[in-house]
Design an enzyme around this catalytic site. Structure first.
Site, PDB file in Angstrom:
ATOM      1  N   CYS A 186       0.845  -1.191   0.000  1.00 11.87           N
ATOM      2  CA  CYS A 186       0.000   0.000   0.000  1.00 11.87           C
ATOM      3  C   CYS A 186       0.888   1.251   0.000  1.00 11.87           C
ATOM      4  O   CYS A 186       1.625   1.464  -0.957  1.00 11.87           O
ATOM      5  CB  CYS A 186      -0.957  -0.042   1.195  1.00 11.87           C
ATOM      6  SG  CYS A 186      -2.132   1.302   1.235  1.00 11.87           S
ATOM      7  N   ASP A 234      -8.982  -3.191  -7.255  1.00 18.33           N
ATOM      8  CA  ASP A 234      -8.206  -2.090  -6.678  1.00 18.33           C
ATOM      9  C   ASP A 234      -8.061  -0.978  -7.716  1.00 18.33           C
ATOM     10  O   ASP A 234      -6.960  -0.653  -8.154  1.00 18.33           O
ATOM     11  CB  ASP A 234      -6.839  -2.606  -6.225  1.00 18.33           C
ATOM     12  CG  ASP A 234      -6.083  -1.619  -5.351  1.00 18.33           C
ATOM     13  OD1 ASP A 234      -6.663  -0.587  -4.967  1.00 18.33           O
ATOM     14  OD2 ASP A 234      -4.917  -1.886  -5.047  1.00 18.33           O
ATOM     15  N   HIS A 265      -7.410  -4.931  -2.516  1.00 11.39           N
ATOM     16  CA  HIS A 265      -6.256  -4.174  -2.020  1.00 11.39           C
ATOM     17  C   HIS A 265      -5.953  -4.672  -0.609  1.00 11.39           C
ATOM     18  O   HIS A 265      -6.831  -4.728   0.251  1.00 11.39           O
ATOM     19  CB  HIS A 265      -6.611  -2.687  -1.993  1.00 11.39           C
ATOM     20  CG  HIS A 265      -5.497  -1.803  -1.536  1.00 11.39           C
ATOM     21  ND1 HIS A 265      -4.636  -1.188  -2.416  1.00 11.39           N
ATOM     22  CD2 HIS A 265      -5.121  -1.421  -0.298  1.00 11.39           C
ATOM     23  CE1 HIS A 265      -3.766  -0.460  -1.730  1.00 11.39           C
ATOM     24  NE2 HIS A 265      -4.043  -0.580  -0.438  1.00 11.39           N
TER      25      HIS A 265
END
Length: 301
Positions: A186, A234, A265
C-alpha cells in the site's frame, strides 16, 4: 464472533474500507455506510471486525523463533526527521554476507503484520529491516486508527527522506553483501516505487504490492528490476499502472507484473478478511524468487 470469509462481504464494504484506510472518508462515514448495507445475516459488528486488522492472526514466524534474531535499531536521517528507528531481523547463523531487504509498512506505522513480514524474510536468509515512519512521534501506537492519523500529520517529504536514509543504512550494514531490495505494501508499495526512482543507486530490486508510482518527474529514473503485485479489485491503484508501464517499457526496465484475480487491495495482509491465502502465498513465493535472483544471484534454499 466468527470471522467472515471474503466472499461473504459485499464489494461495496471493501471499497468503503479502502476509502477510509486512505483518508478519503472518516470513521463515522465509514461505519454509517456499513450500517446501511441490508445484507441478511451481516451485522455492523461482524463487518467492522472482518475489515479491520486482528494482528493475532498475522504471526507466521514467532519473534522467539530460534532461527532468527530481532532487535530495534536507530539510524541517522539528516534530510528527514533527524533520526529513525526500525526492526532489524537477521538469521541466527550467519556464515557470509547476506542480501538485504527493506520492508515498508502501510500508511499507519510499523504494525505487527509488517514486523512478521521482516521475520519471514530473515528466516529465508535475508537481512530484513522494517523502519517505522512514526518513530519521530513516538512510534506505532498499538492501533491502526491512531497510527493512520499520526502518519497523516507528518511531513510526507521528510518521511520519504527517512526511508532513503533507512535504505542507505541497510545497504551499507556490515552484515550485508551490498545488494538491497525493497518490498512494501500500500503506502509501502508507493515507497518501494519511490525508492527505485529517487534512489536508484541504492535499490537493486523492488517489489511493490498494490502501490502507486513515484511522481512523474522521478519515475523515469527507475533502473532496478521491479516486480509489481496488483489486486484485481483495486481501481485506485490499478488506474495508475498503464502510464507507469509505458515509462518502464520506454526505459527498458526489467519488470514483471501480476494481477491476482478476485483479490482486494491488501490481499497479502493476513490479519483481515481482505486476505487471500492462495494469492498471498503465490505472490510471496514470486517475491522470494525475485529477490534471490537479483540480490543473491541464485535460488536461496
Amino acid at each position: 464472533m466468527k470471522q467472515l470469509e471474503p466472499q461473504q462481504i459485499p464489494q461495496q464494504a471493501f471499497d468503503w474500507y479502502d476509502e477510509y484506510a486512505h483518508g478519503d472518508i472518516d470513521r463515522r462515514t465509514f461505519l454509517s455506510r456499513l450500517a446501511s448495507l441490508s445484507v441478511v445475516g451481516l451485522s455492523l459488528g461482524s463487518l467492522t471486525s472482518a475489515l479491520t486488522p486482528n494482528y493475532a492472526l498475522a504471526e507466521q514466524v514467532s519473534f522467539n523463533d530460534e532461527k532468527i534474531k530481532a532487535q530495534y535499531q536507530e539510524f541517522l536521517s539528516p534530510a528527514g526527521h533527524g533520526k529513525g528507528r526500525g526492526y532489524l531481523v537477521t538469521p541466527t547463523q550467519i556464515n557470509k554476507k547476506l542480501p538485504a531487504v527493506l520492508v515498508v509498512h502501510e500508511n499507519r506505522g510499523l504494525n505487527p503484520y509488517i514486523e512478521d513480514v521482516a521475520r519471514r524474510l530473515a528466516k529465508e536468509g535475508f537481512i530484513a529491516f522494517a523502519p517505522d515512519a512514526l518513530f519521530p512521534v513516538g512510534g506505532y501506537p498499538g492501533n491502526d486508527d491512531d497510527g493512520r492519523a499520526m502518519q497523516k500529520e507528518l511531513d510526507r517529504n521528510k518521511i520519504e527522506q527517512d526511508f532513503i536514509a533507512a535504505a542507505n543504512y541497510l545497504k551499507n550494514h556490515d552484515l550485508t553483501n551490498g545488494k538491497l531490495g525493497v518490498v512494501g505494501f500500500c503506502f509501502g508499495g508507493y515507497i518501494s516505487n519511490f525508492l527505485a526512482a529517487a534512489a536508484p543507486q541504492l535499490i537493486d530490486a523492488a517489489v511493490p504490492f498494490y502501490g502507486t508510482p513515484a511522481n512523474d518527474d522521478l519515475v523515469k529514473n527507475v533502473k532496478a528490476p521491479i516486480l509489481l503485485q496488483f489486486a484485481e479489485q483495486d481501481k485506485r491503484v490499478n488506474d495508475t499502472w498503464p502510464q507507469y508501464k509505458a515509462v518502464l517499457e520506454a526505459n527498458r526496465v526489467n519488470y514483471q507484473s501480476y494481477v491476482y484475480p478476485g483479490t482486494q487491495h491488501g490481499f497479502h495482509n493476513d490479519s483481515t478478511s481482505r486476505y487471500d491465502a492462495q494469492a498471498a502465498e503465490l505472490a510471496w513465493e514470486r517475491t522470494l524468487v525475485f529477490f534471490a535472483r537479483h540480490l543473491a544471484g541464485h535460488n536461496m534454499g
